[in-house]
Enzyme design. Structure first.
Site, PDB file in Angstrom:
ATOM      1  N   ASP A   4      -5.172  -4.806   8.092  1.00 10.09           N
ATOM      2  CA  ASP A   4      -5.925  -6.131   8.248  1.00 10.09           C
ATOM      3  C   ASP A   4      -5.250  -7.057   9.166  1.00 10.09           C
ATOM      4  O   ASP A   4      -5.505  -8.271   9.194  1.00 10.09           O
ATOM      5  CB  ASP A   4      -6.602  -6.679   7.132  1.00 10.09           C
ATOM      6  CG  ASP A   4      -5.453  -7.611   6.304  1.00 10.09           C
ATOM      7  OD1 ASP A   4      -4.258  -7.301   6.233  1.00 10.09           O
ATOM      8  OD2 ASP A   4      -5.848  -8.633   5.913  1.00 10.09           O
ATOM      9  N   GLU A   5      -4.285  -6.570   9.871  1.00  9.97           N
ATOM     10  CA  GLU A   5      -3.131  -7.244  10.404  1.00  9.97           C
ATOM     11  C   GLU A   5      -2.554  -6.502  11.625  1.00  9.97           C
ATOM     12  O   GLU A   5      -2.654  -5.448  11.740  1.00  9.97           O
ATOM     13  CB  GLU A   5      -1.999  -7.470   9.427  1.00  9.97           C
ATOM     14  CG  GLU A   5      -0.995  -8.400   9.816  1.00  9.97           C
ATOM     15  CD  GLU A   5       0.133  -7.919   8.692  1.00  9.97           C
ATOM     16  OE1 GLU A   5      -0.250  -7.710   7.735  1.00  9.97           O
ATOM     17  OE2 GLU A   5       1.485  -8.565   9.237  1.00  9.97           O
TER      18      GLU A   5
HETATM   19  P1  TTP Z   1      -3.478  -9.502   2.662  1.00 10.04           P
HETATM   20  O1  TTP Z   1      -3.606  -9.710   4.028  1.00 10.04           O
HETATM   21  O2  TTP Z   1      -1.920  -9.670   2.074  1.00 10.04           O
HETATM   22  O3  TTP Z   1      -4.266 -10.147   1.693  1.00 10.04           O
HETATM   23  P2  TTP Z   1      -5.935 -10.544   2.035  1.00 10.04           P
HETATM   24  O4  TTP Z   1      -6.163 -10.226   3.335  1.00 10.04           O
HETATM   25  O5  TTP Z   1      -6.584 -10.119   0.808  1.00 10.04           O
HETATM   26  O6  TTP Z   1      -5.781 -12.196   1.808  1.00 10.04           O
HETATM   27  P3  TTP Z   1      -4.942 -13.216   2.957  1.00 10.04           P
HETATM   28  O7  TTP Z   1      -6.362 -14.111   3.354  1.00 10.04           O
HETATM   29  O8  TTP Z   1      -4.062 -14.060   2.238  1.00 10.04           O
HETATM   30  O9  TTP Z   1      -4.436 -12.371   3.925  1.00 10.04           O
HETATM   31  O10 TTP Z   1      -3.724  -7.868   2.268  1.00 10.04           O
HETATM   32  C1  TTP Z   1      -4.857  -7.273   3.012  1.00 10.04           C
HETATM   33  C2  TTP Z   1      -5.527  -6.158   2.076  1.00 10.04           C
HETATM   34  O11 TTP Z   1      -4.618  -5.305   1.409  1.00 10.04           O
HETATM   35  C3  TTP Z   1      -6.283  -7.046   0.872  1.00 10.04           C
HETATM   36  O12 TTP Z   1      -7.485  -7.456   1.108  1.00 10.04           O
HETATM   37  C4  TTP Z   1      -6.151  -5.906  -0.371  1.00 10.04           C
HETATM   38  C5  TTP Z   1      -4.942  -5.147   0.169  1.00 10.04           C
HETATM   39  N1  TTP Z   1      -3.901  -5.537  -0.890  1.00 10.04           N
HETATM   40  C6  TTP Z   1      -3.657  -4.694  -2.031  1.00 10.04           C
HETATM   41  O13 TTP Z   1      -4.358  -3.994  -2.311  1.00 10.04           O
HETATM   42  N2  TTP Z   1      -2.504  -5.322  -2.882  1.00 10.04           N
HETATM   43  C7  TTP Z   1      -1.628  -6.199  -2.730  1.00 10.04           C
HETATM   44  O14 TTP Z   1      -1.066  -6.512  -3.359  1.00 10.04           O
HETATM   45  C8  TTP Z   1      -1.990  -6.885  -1.392  1.00 10.04           C
HETATM   46  C9  TTP Z   1      -1.058  -8.040  -1.251  1.00 10.04           C
HETATM   47  C10 TTP Z   1      -3.201  -6.443  -0.508  1.00 10.04           C
HETATM   48 MG    MG Z   2      -5.030 -10.503   4.918  1.00 10.52          MG
END
Ligand code: TTP
Ligand code: MG
Length: 406
Positions: free
Chosen positions: A104-105
């Site tokens: 997602d990045e």
């Molecule tokens: P992130 O981008 O860290 O988190 P997010 O998208 O849920 O929230 P943010 O708005 O802060 O970006 O992680 C992306 C996805 O990866 C997240 O939706 C679920 C997965 N993930 C896990 O399964 N375990 C974890 O510990 C983390 C940090 C993320």
């Molecule tokens: Mg995210």
């Protein structure tokens, strides 16, 4: 000329995909990770749930105690993978200089693109709009002259944010932030720095490089650069490789099976991480050995089902290694492991096979920690022996010869 780097990260990714598919969940506390009566942790929490103190990594039972009204969802990886592929496809429309990081990045290099979009800020708004209308998801975007500042900016702008740091303003942007906001600073590093009286980024930026190196080894230099807003890493689009391999030559030829196996484990993890980074799976695993007399052999195995799991690559390599060693008495000079016949992950098979899904989730979790804190932040049992033998830094072990890729 200053570069224009964008860092784009989807908000509450897993949860937002669930909300886009089921509008009843919108604007509510939602958790993806599992039912609250199960062991396990929160993978993703909606921003409404975060208001109750929930966050990724928290045990589900604690999450349920803090916010019993939240909707808890098991989650389904294939859905997130599909959303991720569509997200990356949108980004690829904006710049060919696209480097996905996890699901997602991503980083985009948009240097000189003002003339196309009016401004880089406008380009970022167009990206956010397309992601919203086509996927129903919110993205936060950081714009800066380098990766690390762009990443800190997108993080700081969440949710649904857009934050641009003008070239030359990197240091003043970072100055008010606590050190933990810098990528690469985990809890342990933070504690050590705090014990040295370093609690802000400006203090860290002024700490002498030698002192940082003496405490943190090679990562000390990285901390120094990041704290000064300096990061010359390029945005690197993944090459369309046909195969991925890693190999290394030993300092001294060896018959030591534990060393061979631990090295194979480490190289398998490097190969697996690259496969997942490129969102590919492999159908073939190849072991390469070079013996003391320089004869080189390769042994290949075709898998029943394409994989991106370190465990499968390693186990297959181990079997090939055992067979090869049973036929050869010479010590080994070089060992390598490679994967080929790369395919895009198919969705149907995954849905049926939960053990494959579990492994994938585990490996993705390890990737995330390694992306954030360095490759050696997590070490698996199969590679522990290397810790006693090879020096390590944040990007991995320093082997006798660098592990090569093609
Ligand atoms: P992130 O981008 O860290 O988190 P997010 O998208 O849920 O929230 P943010 O708005 O802060 O970006 O992680 C992306 C996805 O990866 C997240 O939706 C679920 C997965 N993930 C896990 O399964 N375990 C974890 O510990 C983390 C940090 C993320
Ligand atoms: Mg995210």
């Amino acid at each position: 000329m200053a570069r224009s780097i964008l860092h784009i990260d989807l908000d509450a990714f897993f949860v937002s995909v669930e909300q886009a598919l089921n509008p009843e969940l919108k604007d509510k506390p939602v958790v993806v990770g599992g039912r609250p009566d199960k062991r396990g942790v929160v993978a993703s929490a909606s921003y409404e749930a975060r208001g109750f103190g929930l966050h990724a990594g928290m045990p589900l039972a604690t999450a349920c105690r803090l916010c019993p009204q939240a909707t808890f969802i098991e989650g389904s990886f294939p859905k997130y993978r599909e959303a991720s592929q569509r997200f990356m496809a949108i980004l690829a429309d904006f710049s060919p200089y696209l480097e996905p990081v996890g699901l997602d990045e991503a980083y985009l290099d948009a240097t000189g693109f003002e003339s196309i979009y009016g401004s880089i800020r406008q380009m970022a708004m167009d990206i956010k709009r397309r992601i919203k209308t086509e996927l129903g998801l919110c993205a936060s975007v950081g714009i800066a002259s380098c990766k690390v500042v762009a990443k800190v900016a997108s993080e700081l702008s969440k949710p649904d944010g857009l934050l641009e740091v003008a070239a030359g303003k990197e240091l003043s942007f970072l100055a008010p932030l606590p050190i933990a906001k810098l990528p690469g600073i985990g809890r342990k590093t933070e504690q050590i720095l705090n014990s040295l009286g370093i609690d802000t980024i400006p203090k860290l930026s002024m700490m002498p490089l030698d002192a940082l190196k003496s405490h943190f080894g090679a990562s000390g230099e990285l901390l120094h650069r990041y704290a000064n807003g300096i990061d010359d890493r390029q945005v690197e689009p993944p090459a369309a490789a046909k195969s991925i391999s890693r190999e290394t030559t030993f300092g001294k030829d060896t018959r030591d099976r534990s060393l061979l196996s631990a090295t194979l484990g480490y190289l398998s993890e490097r190969v697996g991480a690259t496969l997942r980074q490129r969102d590919r799976r492999a159908c073939c695993v190849t072991l390469k050995l070079r013996y003391a007399d320089f004869t080189t052999i390769t042994r290949r195995h075709t898998l029943g089902q394409a994989t991106d799991a370190d465990q499968t690559i390693f186990n297959t390599g181990q079997k090939l290694l055992k067979q090869a060693l049973s036929q050869e008495r010479q010590p080994v000079r070089l060992i390598g492991i490679g994967v080929s016949n790369l395919v895009e992950p198919g969705r149907q098979l995954d849905m049926l096979d939960t053990s494959v899904q579990r492994l994938e989730q585990l490996n993705r979790a390890i990737d995330r920690i390694r992306n954030k804190y360095g490759f050696t932040a997590i070490q698996t049992g199969r590679t522990l022996l290397l810790k006693e033998i090879f020096p390590e830094n944040e990007s991995g072990y320093t082997l006798q010869t660098p592990s090569l890729s093609r």
